[in-house]
Design an enzyme around this catalytic site. Sequence first.
Site, PDB file in Angstrom:
ATOM      1  N   ILE A 219      -9.638  62.406 154.126  1.00 34.65           N
ATOM      2  CA  ILE A 219      -8.997  60.984 153.222  1.00 34.65           C
ATOM      3  C   ILE A 219      -8.172  60.439 153.626  1.00 34.65           C
ATOM      4  O   ILE A 219      -7.450  60.651 154.619  1.00 34.65           O
ATOM      5  CB  ILE A 219      -8.298  60.961 151.909  1.00 34.65           C
ATOM      6  CG1 ILE A 219      -9.172  62.297 150.917  1.00 34.65           C
ATOM      7  CG2 ILE A 219      -7.992  59.927 150.951  1.00 34.65           C
ATOM      8  CD1 ILE A 219      -7.739  62.885 150.232  1.00 34.65           C
ATOM      9  N   CYS A 220      -8.343  58.741 154.745  1.00 33.01           N
ATOM     10  CA  CYS A 220      -7.517  57.461 154.744  1.00 33.01           C
ATOM     11  C   CYS A 220      -6.734  57.322 153.974  1.00 33.01           C
ATOM     12  O   CYS A 220      -6.602  56.634 153.566  1.00 33.01           O
ATOM     13  CB  CYS A 220      -8.252  56.989 156.031  1.00 33.01           C
ATOM     14  SG  CYS A 220      -7.520  55.972 156.973  1.00 33.01           S
ATOM     15  N   LEU A 221      -5.353  58.205 153.817  1.00 42.21           N
ATOM     16  CA  LEU A 221      -4.446  57.466 153.371  1.00 42.21           C
ATOM     17  C   LEU A 221      -2.945  57.672 153.162  1.00 42.21           C
ATOM     18  O   LEU A 221      -2.606  58.946 154.586  1.00 42.21           O
ATOM     19  CB  LEU A 221      -4.957  58.300 151.905  1.00 42.21           C
ATOM     20  CG  LEU A 221      -3.397  57.878 150.412  1.00 42.21           C
ATOM     21  CD1 LEU A 221      -3.876  56.013 150.561  1.00 42.21           C
ATOM     22  CD2 LEU A 221      -4.257  58.121 148.415  1.00 42.21           C
TER      23      LEU A 221
END
Length: 130
Positions: free
Chosen positions: A98-100
């Site tokens: 996840i790109c967070l």
Amino acid sequence: MTTSCVPSRKALSKITTNRLQKELVEWQMNPPTGFKHKVTDNLQRWIIEVIGAPGNLYANDTYQLQVDFPEHYPMESPQVIFLHPAPMHPHIYSNGHICLDILYDSWSPAMTVSSICINILSMLSSSTEK
């Protein structure tokens, strides 16, 4: 008990163990809406079911998150990934990563598993494409 397919991890610190036990009790008393913790005997790895919020592209879709806690959580962020099949989303890679920013550069020890989950659900809910 270890197997060849499970990476060996360092034992959790006492601070980490206490923090995770506290978070787990709080979760059981007041779980975030749209999430269910799958009970296991492994405090270092949580499996969490995610149910897409109503009124968006992921409404009622069900996914699973795997949350792996490092030895020095909450000073270090946990690794959070979607298990296969991961949702199709611009900020979720095909391998479930996840790109967070809160999971990396913007991590704060004040964050909890619940707040991470709420941020992930918000990320899913705000998507205009699937």
